[in-house]
Design an enzyme around this catalytic site. Structure first.
Site, mmCIF file in Angstrom:
data_model
loop_
_atom_site.group_PDB
_atom_site.id
_atom_site.type_symbol
_atom_site.label_atom_id
_atom_site.label_comp_id
_atom_site.label_asym_id
_atom_site.label_seq_id
_atom_site.Cartn_x
_atom_site.Cartn_y
_atom_site.Cartn_z
ATOM 1 N N THR A 1 0.892 -1.175 0.000
ATOM 2 C CA THR A 1 0.000 0.000 0.000
ATOM 3 C C THR A 1 0.914 1.203 0.000
ATOM 4 O O THR A 1 2.109 1.066 0.265
ATOM 5 C CB THR A 1 -0.886 -0.007 1.273
ATOM 6 O OG1 THR A 1 -1.931 -0.958 1.131
ATOM 7 C CG2 THR A 1 -1.528 1.328 1.577
ATOM 8 N N GLY B 1 -5.434 -6.091 5.690
ATOM 9 C CA GLY B 1 -6.566 -5.176 5.759
ATOM 10 C C GLY B 1 -7.709 -5.665 6.620
ATOM 11 O O GLY B 1 -8.337 -4.874 7.332
HETATM 12 N N1 ASP Z 1 -3.968 -2.853 3.790
HETATM 13 C C1 ASP Z 1 -4.019 -3.162 2.385
HETATM 14 C C2 ASP Z 1 -5.310 -3.873 2.088
HETATM 15 O O1 ASP Z 1 -5.726 -4.680 2.876
HETATM 16 C C3 ASP Z 1 -2.877 -3.989 1.933
HETATM 17 C C4 ASP Z 1 -1.531 -3.618 2.487
HETATM 18 O O2 ASP Z 1 -1.347 -2.548 3.018
HETATM 19 O O3 ASP Z 1 -0.616 -4.388 2.403
HETATM 20 O O4 ASP Z 1 -5.871 -3.666 1.050
#
Ligand code: ASP
Length: 308
Positions: free
Chosen positions: A176, A230
């Site tokens: 992200t 997430g």
């Molecule tokens: N938090 C993000 C999601 O769940 C993925 C990540 O940050 O690695 O979409």
């Protein structure tokens, strides 16, 4: 008390493990993070708003194919891109977010259009795209967002799933991008953007575009942009939990952020981290995994980038 600006950025907790990375790849990541710091600092150094600084920084991160957002976003299990983004202004808790979109070159600008051009906070589907078009945002086709590395990762993940050998490798699973800033006027802002998790089901939405989970800002406490599993970040309301511990529990930023990431997230078997900033410009960047691409800049107090 720090009176200048502070900026912190992240390129996600889905880092390539140190055992598998190359010096060239590491150098490219540091250089990309440094370019993004330049873009955010340029806004803050001309007395700009924290909101404009985090928008500029996240646009820069989305444009870097090394990170999972915008160009270089991961694929759903059907080989599509579905992107989530959000931003929040700590001055008045105004916020905008989009989920599951494909088309706008910079999803964070679509989130900003939702905030500035509608009465809503979170939009999906054709409606979100219509708002983006009306705001004059640039659109791109699938070729622009495609990277061979993400495509290969999807194929590898699907094969491992079939063979029952799927592991927890963060570099394969997620990533992200995000930014938090405190401007010279003491205002805070946060922005986050992601392609989500590799091989996610179509329609899956993570924490990044959910205000209070992956993104949050309030001048009274902190600005937060998260990265990691997430589903766990959603269930723990991670970003708002940090705000609540500061506002109601009297904790300082570092203690609150570390308690939520190092203790709670770990206890819930979640992996990831975040960047956060408080009204004094103090930065916290805890993570409970091998690394998190990150960078920071404190006016008169130094700047740097790090991965592990
Ligand atoms: N938090 C993000 C999601 O769940 C993925 C990540 O940050 O690695 O979409």
């Amino acid at each position: 008390m720090i009176r200048g600006f502070s900026l912190a950025i992240h390129g996600g907790a889905g880092v390539m493990p140190q055992s598998r990375t190359t010096p060239e790849r590491e150098a490219a990541c540091h250089a990309a993070l440094a370019r993004v710091l330049d873009a955010g600092e340029a806004v803050l150094a001309r007395d700009g708003d924290a909101l404009d600084a985090v928008t500029a920084a996240v646009c820069g991160l989305e444009d870097e194919p090394l990170f999972n957002a915008g160009r270089g976003a991961v694929f759903t299990r059907e080989g599509q891109h579905e992107m989530d983004a959000a931003l929040m202004d700590g001055r008045d808790r105004r916020a905008g977010a989009v989920a599951g979109i494909f088309g706008p070159k910079n999803p964070v600008l679509a989130a900003r259009a939702v905030m500035e051009c509608t009465d809503h906070v979170l939009m999906i589907g054709e409606g979100a795209l219509a708002v983006s078009r009306a705001a004059g945002l640039e659109f791109r086709t699938a070729e622009y967002f495609f990277t061979q590395e993400r495509w290969d990762t999807l194929q590898e993940t699907l094969k491992m799933e079939e063979a029952g050998t799927l592991d927890d490798d963060p570099a394969r699973r997620h990533g992200t991008v995000g930014a938090v800033a405190r401007d010279r006027h003491g205002n805070l802002a946060a922005a986050t953007s992601t392609g989500g998790m590799t091989a996610k089901l179509p329609g899956r939405v993570g924490d990044s575009p959910v205000i209070g989970a992956g993104t949050f800002a309030d001048n009274a406490t902190c600005a937060v942009s998260a990265t990691g599993d997430g589903e766990v970040f959603l269930r723990l309301s991670v970003a708002h939990e940090i705000d609540a511990r500061m506002r109601l529990g009297g904790m300082d930023l570092t203690r609150a952020a570390e308690a939520v990431i190092l203790a709670d997230l770990t206890a819930w078997n979640g992996s990831g981290g975040l960047v956060a900033i408080d009204r004094d410009g103090t930065i916290a960047a805890p993570f409970n995994c091998e690394g998190m691409y990150r960078g920071w800049s404190v006016e008169g107090g130094g700047r740097g980038t790090a991965i592990y």
